[in-house]
Design a protein around this motif. Structure first.
Motif, mmCIF file in Angstrom:
data_model
loop_
_atom_site.group_PDB
_atom_site.id
_atom_site.type_symbol
_atom_site.label_atom_id
_atom_site.label_comp_id
_atom_site.label_asym_id
_atom_site.label_seq_id
_atom_site.Cartn_x
_atom_site.Cartn_y
_atom_site.Cartn_z
ATOM 1 N N LYS A 255 -57.768 -3.754 9.090
ATOM 2 C CA LYS A 255 -58.911 -4.367 9.785
ATOM 3 C C LYS A 255 -58.980 -5.873 9.565
ATOM 4 O O LYS A 255 -59.540 -6.602 10.371
ATOM 5 N N ASP A 256 -58.403 -6.351 8.469
ATOM 6 C CA ASP A 256 -58.432 -7.786 8.186
ATOM 7 C C ASP A 256 -57.263 -8.121 7.250
ATOM 8 O O ASP A 256 -56.518 -7.225 6.829
ATOM 9 N N PRO A 257 -57.088 -9.397 6.911
ATOM 10 C CA PRO A 257 -55.931 -9.778 6.081
ATOM 11 C C PRO A 257 -55.888 -9.046 4.737
ATOM 12 O O PRO A 257 -54.806 -8.618 4.294
ATOM 13 N N GLN A 258 -57.043 -8.887 4.111
ATOM 14 C CA GLN A 258 -57.066 -8.196 2.807
ATOM 15 C C GLN A 258 -56.519 -6.773 2.954
ATOM 16 O O GLN A 258 -55.740 -6.289 2.131
ATOM 17 N N ASP A 259 -56.969 -6.145 4.015
ATOM 18 C CA ASP A 259 -56.550 -4.772 4.283
ATOM 19 C C ASP A 259 -55.032 -4.710 4.514
ATOM 20 O O ASP A 259 -54.341 -3.822 4.004
ATOM 21 N N ALA A 260 -54.533 -5.688 5.265
ATOM 22 C CA ALA A 260 -53.092 -5.718 5.578
ATOM 23 C C ALA A 260 -52.279 -5.861 4.292
ATOM 24 O O ALA A 260 -51.271 -5.169 4.091
ATOM 25 N N VAL A 261 -52.743 -6.731 3.414
ATOM 26 C CA VAL A 261 -52.015 -6.967 2.159
ATOM 27 C C VAL A 261 -52.045 -5.713 1.281
ATOM 28 O O VAL A 261 -51.029 -5.288 0.731
ATOM 29 N N ARG A 262 -53.212 -5.141 1.178
ATOM 30 C CA ARG A 262 -53.335 -3.923 0.361
ATOM 31 C C ARG A 262 -52.402 -2.832 0.890
ATOM 32 O O ARG A 262 -51.633 -2.229 0.135
ATOM 33 N N ILE A 263 -52.458 -2.626 2.196
ATOM 34 C CA ILE A 263 -51.653 -1.545 2.792
ATOM 35 C C ILE A 263 -50.161 -1.812 2.588
ATOM 36 O O ILE A 263 -49.407 -0.923 2.182
ATOM 37 N N ALA A 264 -49.737 -3.047 2.841
ATOM 38 C CA ALA A 264 -48.301 -3.353 2.724
ATOM 39 C C ALA A 264 -47.832 -3.153 1.285
ATOM 40 O O ALA A 264 -46.822 -2.484 1.040
ATOM 41 N N LEU A 265 -48.557 -3.709 0.350
ATOM 42 C CA LEU A 265 -48.105 -3.604 -1.048
ATOM 43 C C LEU A 265 -48.108 -2.151 -1.502
ATOM 44 O O LEU A 265 -47.156 -1.672 -2.110
ATOM 45 N N GLN A 266 -49.202 -1.455 -1.171
ATOM 46 C CA GLN A 266 -49.281 -0.059 -1.622
ATOM 47 C C GLN A 266 -48.282 0.843 -0.902
ATOM 48 O O GLN A 266 -47.887 1.874 -1.420
ATOM 49 N N SER A 267 -47.859 0.412 0.295
ATOM 50 C CA SER A 267 -46.889 1.237 1.028
ATOM 51 C C SER A 267 -45.465 1.008 0.546
ATOM 52 O O SER A 267 -44.554 1.738 0.923
ATOM 53 N N GLY A 268 -45.280 -0.063 -0.234
ATOM 54 C CA GLY A 268 -43.942 -0.263 -0.795
ATOM 55 C C GLY A 268 -43.217 -1.500 -0.305
ATOM 56 O O GLY A 268 -42.000 -1.595 -0.478
ATOM 57 N N VAL A 269 -43.921 -2.449 0.323
ATOM 58 C CA VAL A 269 -43.279 -3.713 0.698
ATOM 59 C C VAL A 269 -43.307 -4.625 -0.524
ATOM 60 O O VAL A 269 -44.362 -5.083 -0.946
ATOM 61 N N ASN A 270 -42.142 -4.907 -1.088
ATOM 62 C CA ASN A 270 -42.109 -5.707 -2.311
ATOM 63 C C ASN A 270 -42.285 -7.193 -2.022
ATOM 64 O O ASN A 270 -43.139 -7.843 -2.580
ATOM 65 N N MET A 271 -41.460 -7.699 -1.174
ATOM 66 C CA MET A 271 -41.458 -9.144 -0.964
ATOM 67 C C MET A 271 -41.941 -9.449 0.443
ATOM 68 O O MET A 271 -41.650 -8.717 1.383
ATOM 69 N N SER A 272 -42.650 -10.556 0.583
ATOM 70 C CA SER A 272 -43.268 -10.892 1.851
ATOM 71 C C SER A 272 -42.546 -12.077 2.483
ATOM 72 O O SER A 272 -42.583 -13.189 1.958
ATOM 73 N N ASP B 91 -57.130 -11.992 -5.475
ATOM 74 C CA ASP B 91 -58.474 -11.417 -5.502
ATOM 75 C C ASP B 91 -58.427 -9.880 -5.469
ATOM 76 O O ASP B 91 -59.184 -9.206 -6.170
ATOM 77 N N LEU B 92 -57.507 -9.346 -4.650
ATOM 78 C CA LEU B 92 -57.415 -7.884 -4.546
ATOM 79 C C LEU B 92 -57.049 -7.274 -5.896
ATOM 80 O O LEU B 92 -57.560 -6.213 -6.268
ATOM 81 N N VAL B 93 -56.192 -7.964 -6.630
ATOM 82 C CA VAL B 93 -55.800 -7.431 -7.944
ATOM 83 C C VAL B 93 -56.960 -7.598 -8.924
ATOM 84 O O VAL B 93 -57.300 -6.680 -9.684
ATOM 85 N N LYS B 94 -57.592 -8.759 -8.883
ATOM 86 C CA LYS B 94 -58.718 -8.992 -9.817
ATOM 87 C C LYS B 94 -59.826 -7.965 -9.591
ATOM 88 O O LYS B 94 -60.453 -7.492 -10.528
ATOM 89 N N ARG B 95 -60.051 -7.598 -8.337
ATOM 90 C CA ARG B 95 -61.117 -6.634 -8.040
ATOM 91 C C ARG B 95 -60.659 -5.184 -8.244
ATOM 92 O O ARG B 95 -61.432 -4.261 -8.049
ATOM 93 N N GLY B 96 -59.390 -5.033 -8.544
ATOM 94 C CA GLY B 96 -58.888 -3.671 -8.790
ATOM 95 C C GLY B 96 -58.600 -2.900 -7.524
ATOM 96 O O GLY B 96 -58.318 -1.695 -7.569
ATOM 97 N N VAL B 97 -58.662 -3.574 -6.360
ATOM 98 C CA VAL B 97 -58.349 -2.873 -5.104
ATOM 99 C C VAL B 97 -56.854 -2.551 -5.081
ATOM 100 O O VAL B 97 -56.431 -1.487 -4.646
ATOM 101 N N VAL B 98 -56.080 -3.514 -5.538
ATOM 102 C CA VAL B 98 -54.640 -3.264 -5.743
ATOM 103 C C VAL B 98 -54.435 -3.210 -7.253
ATOM 104 O O VAL B 98 -54.874 -4.108 -7.978
ATOM 105 N N SER B 99 -53.792 -2.176 -7.715
ATOM 106 C CA SER B 99 -53.671 -2.022 -9.175
ATOM 107 C C SER B 99 -52.593 -2.950 -9.737
ATOM 108 O O SER B 99 -51.659 -3.352 -9.031
#
Ligand code: BGC
Length: 765
Positions: free
Chosen positions: A301-318, A330-338
């Motif tokens: 739905k937005d950039p944060q969502d895209a980053v979370r989905i890509a990393l969690q889906s297994g995209v290592n390098m961007s 920020d996503l890591v600090k908030r614990g959205v991405v572990s």
């Protein structure tokens, strides 16, 4: 050969800027040592430094050199692409060593697709050689030249099986067949990576585009893909798997969605299949901008969502990263991405840097500064002999009426056509580090071959296209296509007047380089109308007409097939293309290439591919029946089938002999034929073995390539060619997605193309 010379691996680190306390090697290149090293390094890294490692960027307007220097200083970049000179690469690695806290070396990557400084034929042409040694020569030299420029990684091989000639990127792949593509991909990886990606003259490969990019609907670039799991597993995935089994350290993730899931958001693809099932240990890299595009795909739905989905889906390098750097902290600090997910991605990046030997010597692909070439484009850096040899092997003779070819090196030859003297076009797509000025055009090649023996006349005859919209498209970023100021008629008149003075016409027609590239799908795959008008006028002169095709995809050639006395498919043949074409036209080389993709008669038939499924109402041209599967307004089947290609000699294939009538369990059976050169000169051909499972729980393709051998036969010589067949060759994915062999009868077909084959039958028990 130059690439075989072994130069000293060791570069004295004392010559380089101080390395502070980072633990540079020697470190043994073993998985255990690597894991321990990387675990230790990860513990020292801050969050920002970790995220920095996931970023792959290139120098350009968005990231000028100064900005990159600042990022390097802050540990905000992991790798660089599109920088291709030792001087520039060294400057950035120096910055890492002198400015960054941890001194984690950058790696440098580029699209080395069919050569670096020496440009070889495009991959579709390479596939036409069906020749392991040719492919390995290309891989070794490409890696040598790339590593000699300081590069560590290439975005190759591209093993996207494609049945879509409308798709411009078929030029970058190895055609429509799974087995052939898998062989090509494996040979490329083996030859580019060598014994180790850390070797001075090896580069790490990054197989692409995972997965099934070649099946974009309608051949329209960046379109979606929807296919059955069986077809995916059976036809589209094996080439990626073969490249990974050969040890490819990288995987580039595709831009397309597959069954609704964009590849960069597909955890089944990137984790379950790639990591869990296939045990891939290397790095996954998103394609250009793909993470951002998850929003437009409609899954984020937005950039944060895209980053979370890509990393969690297994995209290592961007690649070309904007989002990981902005949103991951920020996503890591908030614990959205572990932190575990982040560390996992970073570990993969550090692992491949370790495998590239960069923690032993960050300058390992650079050598000492004093050894930098004074001229990056120096002629002495090229491998022309090898390029010419491979190019000759990649050409496919489609027609040769009454032995029009080979030509004699005497009399007067009219060389006509917009591609006859175009240095740029003959290089083909993805030839960025090669220099068009160093390419030999057809006109030049013919001059070289006939000097003092024949008279050559030249006329351009037509623009590649007169379509203003297409001209503008091709010239969007640079003057790629020169448009003549004369009218089409004036150009044709000149060409006809030229042709009339000659004994034979050699007309070079086809596509401009930019017509068969990324983002260059065509809805019409004929020779453009401006060139068709030229050919019609040339034909009307009554002179023998040799059509030399230059193009990056199968074209619909019904008209040209009728007009030509001889038709030679040369694809985009690279730096030495012109000399190689001349070798074939004059018979200094006897053509041996075979088509890796079917050539349709017209767009409306697409897809036309040889390994299709049977239907309940097959069409029989000898007994046409209205209620059968065919088009009523055109001839059916391809104009030139898969595997097809003529020679200046002729070959005869004997009936198939089987070593046994039954194959049992994990045993082996051998199918063989004897091939005889029945013509009057030496020649090479490719013997192809196809299998068919006529009765199974699922409809199985009418034939599937399962083996091939390229052989060279002297005039009158015979050779028995043997193909082992084992259980693995008979497997398929059934309705429950189990890979099985179903006992019963199998047909084996052997021939010199997919259509004219000899057949035998055996039983599997
Ligand atoms: C292409 C990739 C290529 C990358 C880097 C992308 O647009 O899809 O194949 O490797 O650019 O140049």
């Amino acid at each position: 050969m130059k690439w075989m010379c072994s130069l000293s691996l060791a570069v004295s680190l004392a010559l380089q800027p101080a390395l502070a306390d980072v633990k540079f090697g020697p470190h043994p290149l073993t998985p255990e040592a690597r894991d321990a090293y990387v675990t230790d390094l990860l513990q020292q890294m801050t969050l920002d430094e970790k995220i920095g490692q996931l970023r792959l960027i290139s120098v350009g307007p968005d990231n000028p050199k100064e900005a990159i220097r600042d990022m390097i200083h802050k540990g905000q970049v992991g790798a660089i692409f599109n920088t291709v000179t030792r001087q520039d690469i060294r400057a950035m690695q120096d910055q890492v060593m002198s400015l960054s806290r941890l001194k984690i070396p950058l790696f440098f990557a580029f699209d080395v697709i069919h050569g670096q400084r020496t440009i070889f034929p495009i991959p579709l042409a390479l596939a036409s050689s069906w020749d392991e040694s040719a492919i390995k020569t290309v891989g070794r030299i490409s890696a040598y030249e790339a590593a000699d420029d300081g590069l560590n990684m290439t975005w190759a091989p591209m093993v996207d099986v494609s049945r879509e000639p409308r798709w411009g990127r078929v030029s970058e792949g190895f055609g429509e067949d799974t087995y052939l593509t898998a062989s090509m991909g494996r040979w490329m990886v083996e030859s580019m990576q060598g014994d180790s990606a850390a070797d001075r003259y090896s580069v790490m490969t990054s197989v692409k585009h995972f997965a099934a990019y070649g099946a974009v609907e309608g051949g329209k670039e960046y379109n979606s893909v929807d296919m059955s799991p069986q077809r995916l597993a059976q036809d589209y995935l094996p080439p990626y798997k073969a490249a990974l089994d050969a040890g490819s350290g990288g995987v580039m993730v595709a831009l397309n969605s597959l069954n609704g899931v964009p590849a960069s958001a597909d955890s089944w693809l990137l984790k379950t299949l790639l990591r869990d099932d296939w045990k891939f240990k290397g790095i996954t890299i998103s394609d250009h901008g793909a993470i951002k595009e998850l929003i437009k795909h409609g899954v984020a739905k937005d950039p944060q969502d895209a980053v979370r989905i890509a990393l969690q889906s297994g995209v290592n390098m961007s690649m070309s990263d904007e989002y990981y750097s902005q949103y991951l902290p920020d996503l890591v600090k908030r614990g959205v991405v572990s932190r575990a997910d982040l560390d996992d991605a970073v570990r993969h990046v550090l692992n491949v840097k370790y495998d590239m030997g960069l923690f032993n010597d960050p300058y390992s692909h650079l050598g000492a500064k004093e050894s930098d070439p004074a001229d990056t484009n120096a002629e002495s850096r090229l491998h022309r002999l090898e390029a010419r040899d491979v190019a000759r092997k990649s050409m496919v003779l489609l027609k040769n009426r009454q032995q029009t070819l080979p030509l004699k090196k005497s009399g007067t030859i009219a060389v006509i056509g917009p591609l006859a003297d175009s240095q740029r076009d003959i290089m083909g797509s993805w030839s960025a580090a090669g220099r068009a000025q160093q390419a030999v055009t057809l006109l030049q090649g013919l001059k070289n071959a006939t000097a003092g023996k024949a008279t050559l006349l030249y006329a351009k005859g037509a623009n590649v296209t007169d379509h203003k919209g297409i001209q503008d498209f091709l010239n969007l970023y640079e003057q790629a296509v020169k448009v003549d100021s004369r009218t089409p008629q004036q150009m044709i008149d000149e060409a006809v007047a030229t042709a009339k003075q000659a004994d034979v016409i050699v007309a070079a027609v086809g596509e401009a380089q930019g017509m068969a590239h990324e983002a260059s799908s065509r809805s019409d795959i004929t020779v453009p109308p401006s060139q068709q008008a030229l050919l019609a006028a040339l034909k009307a002169t009554g002179k023998p007409l040799v059509i030399v095709l230059m193009n990056g995809r199968p074209l619909a050639l019904v008209k040209e097939d009728q007009q030509a006395d001889a038709l030679l498919e040369t694809w985009f043949s690279g730096t030495e293309g012109g000399n190689a074409i001349a070798d074939v036209l004059f018979g200094d080389y006897n053509p041996s290439g075979k088509l890796p993709m079917s050539f349709p008669r017209e767009v409306g038939q697409i897809p036309v591919y040889y390994n299709h499924l049977p239907t309940g109402r097959p069409y029989n041209p000898e007994k046409p029946n209205k209620y059968t599967s065919h088009y009523f307004d055109t001839a059916n089947g391809p104009l030139y089938p898969f595997g097809y290609g003529l020679s200046y000699t002729s070959f005869k294939v004997s009936p198939v002999t089987l070593s046994a009538k039954t194959l049992t369990g994990n045993g082996k059976l051998e199918a063989s034929v004897t091939v005889t050169n029945t013509g009057d000169r030496e020649g090479a051909t490719v013997v192809q073995m196809y299998l068919n499972d006529p009765v199974a729980t699922l409809s199985r393709p009418v034939q599937e390539l399962k083996g091939f051998q390229r052989i060279m036969l002297k005039k009158g010589e015979s050779q028995t060619v043997r193909f082992p067949i084992d259980r693995a060759a008979l497997t398929f994915w059934n309705a429950r997605m189990q890979q099985v062999v179903e006992p019963g009868e199998f047909n084996v077909m052997i021939g010199l193309d997919a259509v004219r084959t000899e057949q035998a039958t055996f039983t599997y028990r």
